[in-house]
Write an enzyme that holds these catalytic residues in place. Structure first.
Site, PDB file in Angstrom:
ATOM      1  N   SER A 136      50.829  39.370  -1.265  1.00  0.00           N
ATOM      2  CA  SER A 136      52.153  40.283  -1.165  1.00  0.00           C
ATOM      3  C   SER A 136      52.861  39.933  -1.900  1.00  0.00           C
ATOM      4  CB  SER A 136      52.172  42.028  -0.401  1.00  0.00           C
ATOM      5  OG  SER A 136      53.435  40.450   0.656  1.00  0.00           O
ATOM      6  N   MET A 150      72.393  54.511 -55.079  1.00  0.00           N
ATOM      7  CA  MET A 150      71.511  54.537 -56.402  1.00  0.00           C
ATOM      8  C   MET A 150      72.521  54.108 -57.431  1.00  0.00           C
ATOM      9  SD  MET A 150      69.219  56.498 -56.345  1.00  0.00           S
ATOM     10  CE  MET A 150      68.788  56.976 -58.021  1.00  0.00           C
TER      11      MET A 150
END
Length: 635
Positions: free
Chosen positions: A546, A171
């Site tokens: 596989s 701020m």
């Protein structure tokens, strides 16, 4: 505001004892700071530590020295250096890993996690948020609400963090402009409402200047809310909320120091327990009465959520690590199919249908994930179509575990609703998730018992069931060798069945292609069929490429010990390509056949197969003879 606690090297022994006595009964708040890059998260935490006097003299001297070396834009101390401990963090001025720090005031103890702001480190942020009671979402007052602000807010909401602080930081760089602060708060509220965040506390602050951190700032006279530390001292901690719920405790360890003592140790997730309570062990469902609640400091009259205890029971019931002790009249659910939110945390995308480890509390099970229902766009909250999940993606999908687990919706019980996903091959944590609910079909399908057991089937055939799993590249000779082995077994009057890759794709798997997810599903189905055949007492031979180790392991895990025999038909790619009996390699090289193993799709060779044969060194007949010798005796 409470007076800060001072901690210096000069504390003498009696001061330490008094300090510990004062603080051991305080509640503990775990919170995180998160938000976008360079919003000032590390600086804020450094300021909290500094103002709370939680820095030793030698640390302060090092901090001042490092601040001078790094350069702090006119400030004597760079507070971020208190938290950014990695060399790479200090060099780049960013946070990479999650840094945890402890501090305390007269009212409460705190553990704060400083989470990285970069999108690539979102997985680190999820780690920090998973145990937090509160999240401080930092926003640079100059930039407002950013993409990562939304992402982190959404994740905090999904992870069940109810207490949110909107820390509008820096701020001082906008001259403490109230209008700009109000605009940021309004923008964030609009987003928060869209994702279901019901409330949050907005505080204007400056981590560098110390505004509204531990004391009210004169620079924001228009703000009459609490300072950050005041708010942190007041919010309700999760342990207080959990203590009001029904008792549940995942069993971490069966404590059996001698034959006269058998207790179940763990961290109480929710509720409370005391001698005389009736508890239920899940998933078995057996009930008993609590005999005692034991700790290192002696027996307790009662224990509540957040305490680690050992519970002894009046009856000897089946209960082990991974089980859950719970209130008998209000136990968690048990199921094996769920809907879940998943945060994907790995560089490699989610592979649909692949088996991963799921670690939920003390339970560890194998889990497969269906194609996501949708992926969530954190900017718009739109539900997007998705075939998989990439790094940092958030989606919703259905899961299936290999056995029933004890769970509760994540919103009700973090310990029984939150889980991580682990790759079975690499052991990397690849995802985290929150369970929503069990699927109705999981409760409607029950296993039907049969009087004729698999052992009886095997004894009738005078053989031990096995799965001879032939794996290798296309053209390696798998089917030819498997056929020779089956012929020899037939001569020996053995009951067999051969499942060949091409043949199965004509029927059972005709709907599957050759993408990675389809290959995984292909092998999963074959594994299920092979398992049923071993239940019937058969010796099953399978001839499939596989290509993935994880999927071969999935089938192995379906079967009884020693029933799965992996046979690697080891043929170099160049030899298999020279044979090319079906012309597939030629098509793949020409780009006419996509996802072909060995060309544009990987083949992961077995690391330790039970049997390895080389078709370069032996004929199919010789290979079959070698395999038969290896698998004997068959009974």
């Amino acid at each position: 505001m409470s007076e800060p606690i001072y901690q210096t090297d000069a504390l003498i022994a009696e001061d330490i004892d008094a300090y510990l006595e004062t603080h051991q009964h305080k509640t503990m708040l775990r919170f995180i700071t998160c938000g976008s890059v360079d919003d000032g998260k590390s600086t804020l935490i450094g300021r909290l530590l500094y103002d709370s006097k939680m820095i030793f003299e030698d640390q302060l001297a090092t901090l001042e020295s490092d601040s001078k070396r790094v350069g702090t834009q006119g400030q004597e101390i760079d507070f971020a250096l208190l938290v950014d401990g990695l060399a790479a963090e200090r060099e780049q001025g960013i946070t990479i890993d999650v840094a945890y720090r402890f501090f305390a005031t007269e009212k409460r103890k705190f553990i704060v996690a400083d989470c990285p702001g970069h999108e690539q480190y979102t997985r680190n942020m999820v780690t920090g948020a998973s145990t937090a009671d509160l999240a401080a979402i930092l926003i640079d007052a100059r930039k407002g609400v950013l993409v990562q602000t939304r992402r982190h807010s959404f994740l905090c909401h999904q992870l069940g963090i109810k207490n949110l602080v909107l820390a509008v930081n820096k701020m001082d760089l906008i001259d403490y402009d109230q209008a700009q602060f109000d605009a940021i708060v309004a923008d964030y509220k609009e987003f928060a409402d869209s994702i279901g965040i019901e409330n949050f506390t907005a505080i204007p602050m400056s981590g560098l200047a110390g505004d509204n951190i531990t004391s009210q700032s004169e620079n924001t006279s228009w703000y009459d809310g609490p300072t950050l530390i005041e708010h942190l001292e007041q919010v309700e901690v999760r342990s207080d909320v959990n203590a009001a719920k029904a008792f549940s405790m995942p069993v971490q360890w069966v404590n059996r120091p001698n034959l006269d003592f058998r207790g179940f140790s763990g961290l109480i997730a929710t509720g409370s327990v005391k001698p005389g309570d009736t508890v239920r062990s899940l998933p078995s469902g057996k009930t008993s009465t609590v005999k005692s609640v034991v700790t290192m400091d002696g027996n307790l009259d009662s224990a509540i959520a957040g305490q680690s205890v050992t519970v002894t029971l009046v009856d000897e019931i089946d209960c082990s690590r991974g089980d859950v002790l719970a209130a008998a009249d209000n136990p968690p659910e048990v199921a094996d199919q769920f809907e879940s939110t998943i945060v994907w945390m790995d560089e490699d995308p989610l592979v649909v249908g692949r088996a991963y480890w799921m670690k939920l509390g003390t339970q560890m099970v194998s889990v497969t994930i269906a194609e996501p229902k949708y992926e969530i766009n954190v900017n718009t909250m739109q539900h997007l179509a998705a075939k998989t999940l990439e790094l940092n993606s958030i989606g919703v999908a259905e899961l299936t575990t290999d056995k029933r687990i004890v769970f509760a919706p994540y919103t009700e019980n973090r310990s029984l609703g939150g889980y991580i996903l682990i790759d079975k091959i690499t052991n990397r944590t690849v995802g985290a998730g929150m369970l929503h609910f069990s699927l109705r079909r999981a409760q409607n399908v029950h296993w039907q018992a049969s009087d004729i057991t698999r052992q009886h089937h095997a004894e009738m055939k005078n053989q031990t069931p096995r799965v001879l799993w032939f794996t290798g590249l296309s053209g390696s000779g798998k089917s030819t060798i498997a056929n020779e082995v089956e012929k020899q077994l037939a001569i020996m009057n053995r009951h067999t069945f051969l499942l060949d890759g091409d043949n199965v794709r004509h029927g059972l798997n005709k709907d599957l292609g050759f993408t990675e997810s389809d290959r995984i599903e292909n092998i999963r189905r074959i594994g299920e069929v092979a398992k049923l055949m071993t239940d019937a007492g058969l010796i099953v031979l399978t001839a499939f490429i596989s290509p993935f180790r994880a999927d071969r392991k999935l089938v192995r895990d379906m079967l009884e010990d020693h029933e799965f025999i992996e046979i690697h038909v080891d043929t170099p790619l160049e030899v298999a390509e020279q044979r090319d009996v079906k012309g597939l390699y030629k098509k793949a090289r020409a780009g006419e056949l996509k996802n072909f193993t060995g060309i544009d799709s990987p083949y992961e060779e077995p690391e330790s197969p039970e049997i390895r044969v080389s078709t370069v060194q032996m004929s199919p007949q010789e290979a079959a003879d070698y395999i038969i010798k290896k698998i004997l005796p068959l009974k």
